[in-house]
Motif scaffolding. Structure first.
Motif, short mmCIF file in Angstrom:
data_model
loop_
_atom_site.label_atom_id
_atom_site.label_comp_id
_atom_site.label_asym_id
_atom_site.label_seq_id
_atom_site.Cartn_x
_atom_site.Cartn_y
_atom_site.Cartn_z
N ALA A 66 -13.81 -3.36 -9.10
CA ALA A 66 -14.97 -4.06 -9.65
C ALA A 66 -16.01 -3.05 -10.13
O ALA A 66 -16.03 -1.90 -9.68
N GLU A 67 -16.86 -3.48 -11.03
CA GLU A 67 -17.85 -2.59 -11.62
C GLU A 67 -18.68 -1.91 -10.53
O GLU A 67 -19.20 -2.55 -9.63
N GLY A 68 -18.75 -0.59 -10.64
CA GLY A 68 -19.53 0.19 -9.68
C GLY A 68 -18.81 0.49 -8.39
O GLY A 68 -19.37 1.14 -7.51
N GLU A 69 -17.56 0.01 -8.24
CA GLU A 69 -16.82 0.21 -6.99
C GLU A 69 -15.63 1.14 -7.19
O GLU A 69 -15.22 1.42 -8.32
N THR A 70 -15.09 1.61 -6.10
CA THR A 70 -13.93 2.49 -6.08
C THR A 70 -12.94 1.96 -5.05
O THR A 70 -13.34 1.48 -3.99
N PHE A 71 -11.65 2.06 -5.37
CA PHE A 71 -10.62 1.74 -4.39
C PHE A 71 -10.43 2.95 -3.48
O PHE A 71 -10.13 4.06 -3.96
N TYR A 72 -10.57 2.76 -2.17
CA TYR A 72 -10.32 3.82 -1.19
C TYR A 72 -9.11 3.43 -0.34
O TYR A 72 -9.10 2.36 0.27
N PHE A 87 -19.44 5.06 8.84
CA PHE A 87 -18.60 6.11 8.25
C PHE A 87 -18.66 5.95 6.74
O PHE A 87 -18.46 4.86 6.20
N ASN A 88 -18.95 7.07 6.05
CA ASN A 88 -19.04 7.08 4.59
C ASN A 88 -17.71 7.55 4.01
O ASN A 88 -17.32 8.70 4.17
N LEU A 89 -17.01 6.65 3.32
CA LEU A 89 -15.70 6.97 2.77
C LEU A 89 -15.81 7.97 1.62
O LEU A 89 -14.94 8.83 1.45
N LEU A 123 0.82 -1.21 0.00
CA LEU A 123 0.00 0.00 0.00
C LEU A 123 0.85 1.27 0.00
O LEU A 123 0.38 2.33 -0.41
N ASP A 124 2.10 1.16 0.46
CA ASP A 124 2.96 2.34 0.55
C ASP A 124 3.33 2.90 -0.82
O ASP A 124 3.66 4.08 -0.93
N SER A 125 3.31 2.07 -1.85
CA SER A 125 3.78 2.51 -3.17
C SER A 125 2.64 2.78 -4.15
O SER A 125 2.88 3.02 -5.33
N LEU A 126 1.39 2.77 -3.68
CA LEU A 126 0.27 3.01 -4.58
C LEU A 126 0.18 4.48 -4.97
O LEU A 126 0.45 5.37 -4.17
N GLU A 127 -0.21 4.72 -6.22
CA GLU A 127 -0.43 6.08 -6.68
C GLU A 127 -1.90 6.44 -6.48
O GLU A 127 -2.79 5.70 -6.91
N THR A 128 -2.14 7.56 -5.82
CA THR A 128 -3.51 7.98 -5.57
C THR A 128 -3.95 8.98 -6.65
O THR A 128 -3.11 9.65 -7.26
N SER A 129 -5.27 9.07 -6.84
CA SER A 129 -5.78 9.95 -7.90
C SER A 129 -6.55 11.14 -7.35
O SER A 129 -6.52 12.21 -7.92
N GLU A 130 -7.24 10.97 -6.25
CA GLU A 130 -8.05 12.06 -5.69
C GLU A 130 -8.07 11.96 -4.17
O GLU A 130 -8.25 10.89 -3.62
N ASP A 131 -7.87 13.11 -3.53
CA ASP A 131 -7.97 13.18 -2.07
C ASP A 131 -9.38 13.61 -1.69
O ASP A 131 -9.93 14.56 -2.24
N ILE A 132 -9.96 12.90 -0.75
CA ILE A 132 -11.32 13.20 -0.28
C ILE A 132 -11.22 13.99 1.01
O ILE A 132 -10.47 13.63 1.93
N ASP A 133 -11.96 15.09 1.07
CA ASP A 133 -11.97 15.93 2.26
C ASP A 133 -12.65 15.19 3.41
O ASP A 133 -13.80 14.76 3.29
N VAL A 134 -11.92 15.04 4.51
CA VAL A 134 -12.48 14.36 5.69
C VAL A 134 -13.01 15.43 6.63
O VAL A 134 -12.26 16.10 7.32
N SER A 135 -14.34 15.58 6.64
CA SER A 135 -14.95 16.63 7.45
C SER A 135 -15.28 16.15 8.86
O SER A 135 -15.26 16.93 9.81
N GLU A 136 -15.63 14.87 9.00
CA GLU A 136 -15.95 14.31 10.32
C GLU A 136 -15.25 12.97 10.44
O GLU A 136 -15.83 11.92 10.19
N LEU A 149 -6.86 -0.48 2.52
CA LEU A 149 -7.51 -0.23 1.23
C LEU A 149 -8.74 -1.12 1.14
O LEU A 149 -8.69 -2.30 1.49
N VAL A 150 -9.83 -0.53 0.68
CA VAL A 150 -11.06 -1.30 0.48
C VAL A 150 -11.62 -0.95 -0.89
O VAL A 150 -11.39 0.14 -1.42
N SER A 151 -12.35 -1.87 -1.45
CA SER A 151 -13.09 -1.63 -2.69
C SER A 151 -14.57 -1.60 -2.33
O SER A 151 -15.11 -2.57 -1.79
#
Length: 566
Positions: A284-290, A362-364, A194-207, A340-342
């Motif tokens: 997978a279809e309809g999913e996102t890697f977080y 919690f909504n990722l 997981l340390d070497s993965l490239e990320t694409s978008e940062d999600i603002d963590v409000s809570e 990491l979860v899908s």
């Protein structure tokens, strides 16, 4: 001349270990049509040389047949899946600056999933031999394709077919094939990959704060990941000793190659549902890697409950880890997690934090807590008040006589309100009822007589708590005597979860008796109440709306109610 050309032209090259795939075999549609490279009329570039010759000017007589055969064999080494192959893909000669054939064999015109556009060539070795008829023929070096440098750029020299036509430029301009997809709902926890993965978008963590019975879990960062490098079908059967060239797990996570069943589950560096490799996979279809970073700070004193953190997506659950703050030895310690979860982006609360029968979500995708239910009290603005308030009670005089002896004494009663808390959970009582919370009040009380001849027969300590809407008493509560002290105790009382102010009033009814006498007397101690507040801004909007509604004239309210009924 013959002796000079009867040698094996070889150049030492690095070995590339191609990612692993499934079974080989090419259909007739993938076989090379026409002569090697499909030059000239078959789509090749401009003519570079009229014929293929050695540096001594000798013509390679079998150039066309050689390229046709080797191209056919080479295309069979390409994977059946996760690859884009050009129609003109095949093998070509490489010329030097003097337009003489070199010992390089360039086979190209493909692009693997996840590969760059300039990684579609395999460079091998050929040799030129003079036969008994004094003709010069090309053939593969003795290692065949086994020593090929795989997945490289087109060679820098002229790359031509048997007619001397340049290999088409289109071989280097292929679109990437669609990536394979990972399984639904995969989880990876604290794995070094997981340390070497490239990320694409940062999600603002409000809570990001989730308070639990055992301490605080804080989600500190969430990022999306476009692709995950996993083991997959990119197998190349390159011949040689008959073995297949495969991606070696040693190159990624320090574990030996295993089959899929052994690779799933717990890894020495963390836990993973997948085997990491070099083949990029989309979610997978309809999913996102977080990709999530979190920190757990255990409470100084917590019940013997270890909350669990679970992925909840697509109607399925998978436990990620438990929150225990250590191994039970010494003081609990904070812990950091990377996982990491899908998950489906619109699946509501992806994480479920469970403790003693109650769940928080919690909504990722949104970076915020879901409905906390009864645990919402954890997130009130103020949950603890250090009071140290001493109630004032008037001393009581007692006097008894049995006709012969008189007994009298002055009785004093002291009560200190030391601390008050509002909590949703108590280790002794568990969770408060839905819509309620626990009011925990810490008291220190003492009853004294100025004469040692008096003793306490029975006492009833009562507390009345007025929270605006109702009044509760200690008869509705749980009283817990502090260990090692008969004078300090904690009162637990359920009150409405939206209450912000409490008037706490203690009282005592005590039956006293002179030593050795059957006589007794009851004394009552009462005092004024003490107000304790737990301000909460979260109640402001609702309160303001209620006040606005109550300010409406009665006739307007009636009209509004009639409109609702209609």
């Amino acid at each position: 001349m013959a002796e000079e050309n009867n040698h094996i032209l070889r150049t030492a090259r690095k070995r590339y270990r191609a990612p692993e795939v499934g079974a080989l075999g090419m259909t007739a549609a993938l076989m090379l049509a026409g002569c090697g490279g499909n030059g000239g009329e078959e789509g090749g570039g401009e003519n570079v040389v009229g014929s293929i010759e050695t540096s001594d000017g000798d013509t390679v007589e079998n150039a066309e047949e050689f390229l046709e055969d080797v191209s056919s064999d080479w295309r069979e080494t390409l994977p059946e899946e996760n690859v884009e192959i050009a129609d003109e893909a095949g093998c070509f000669f490489v010329l030097d600056g003097d337009e003489a054939v070199t010992d390089e064999l360039a086979c190209g015109g493909y692009r693997l999933a996840g590969a760059e556009v300039d990684e579609g060539w395999d460079i091998g070795q050929l040799q030129i031999r003079e036969n008994s008829d004094n003709e010069f023929h090309a053939q593969l070096a003795s290692e065949g394709f086994a020593d090929m440098d795989i997945g490289t750029a087109r060679p820098s020299g002229d790359v031509v077919d048997a007619s001397g036509d340049a290999a088409p430029e289109s071989l280097d301009d292929l679109d990437a094939p669609e990536m394979p997809t990972a399984e639904s709902g995969i989880t990876v926890v604290d794995h070094e990959a997981l340390d070497s993965l490239e990320t694409s978008e940062d999600i603002d963590v409000s809570e990001g704060l989730i308070r639990t019975t055992a301490g605080d879990l804080e989600i500190t960062s969430i990022s999306t990941v476009e692709e995950l490098p996993l083991e997959g079908d990119v197998e190349r059967n390159l011949g040689g000793d008959g073995s297949e060239s495969e991606f070696d797990e040693d190159d990624t996570d320090g574990t030996e190659d295993t089959d899929d069943t052994e690779a799933y589950g717990t890894d020495q560096d963390g836990t993973s549902d997948v085997t990491f490799g070099e083949l990029p996979h989309a979610a997978a279809e309809g999913e996102t890697f977080y990709l999530v970073d979190a920190t757990f700070e255990p409470a100084e004193s917590s019940p013997d409950v270890s909350p669990s953190v679970t992925l909840n997506t697509g109607g399925q659950q998978a436990e990620l880890f438990t929150l225990d703050g250590g191994d039970g030895w010494g003081q609990p310690e904070s812990e950091d997690y990377t996982f990491l979860v899908s998950a489906q982006a619109d699946d509501g609360d992806h994480l479920q934090i469970s403790a003693d029968g109650h769940d928080q979500g919690f909504n990722l995708a949104a970076g915020e807590r879901g409905d906390a239910g009864v645990a919402a009290t954890y997130y009130r603005d103020v949950t603890q008040q250090d009071l140290q308030h001493e109630y004032s009670f008037a001393d009581q005089d007692v006097a008894l006589t049995d006709g012969e002896d008189e007994f009298d004494a002055e009785i004093s009663f002291d009560t200190h309100l030391m601390e008050a808390q509002i909590v949703p959970y108590s280790a002794e009582q568990g969770w408060a009822d839905e819509g309620n919370m626990w009011l925990a009040v810490d008291f220190y009380s003492s009853l004294e007589a100025d004469s040692w001849t008096w003793s306490l027969e029975e006492a009833e300590f009562s507390v009345s708590v007025d929270h605006g809407a109702d009044t509760a008493s200690s008869s509705d509560s749980e009283v817990i005597t502090r260990e090692g002290s008969s004078e300090e105790f904690l009162m637990m009382l359920q009150v409405p979860a939206d209450a912000t102010s409490f008037t706490i009033t203690p009282s005592l009814s005590a039956e006293l008796s002179p030593s050795g006498s059957p006589l007794s007397q009851t004394v009552e101690f009462t005092t004024d109440g003490y107000e304790v507040e737990f301000p909460h801004d979260g109640e402001t909007e609702d309160s303001a709306e209620e006040e606005e509604d109550s300010d409406e004239p009665e006739d307007e309210q009636d009209e509004s109610e009639e409109g609702e009924d209609s």
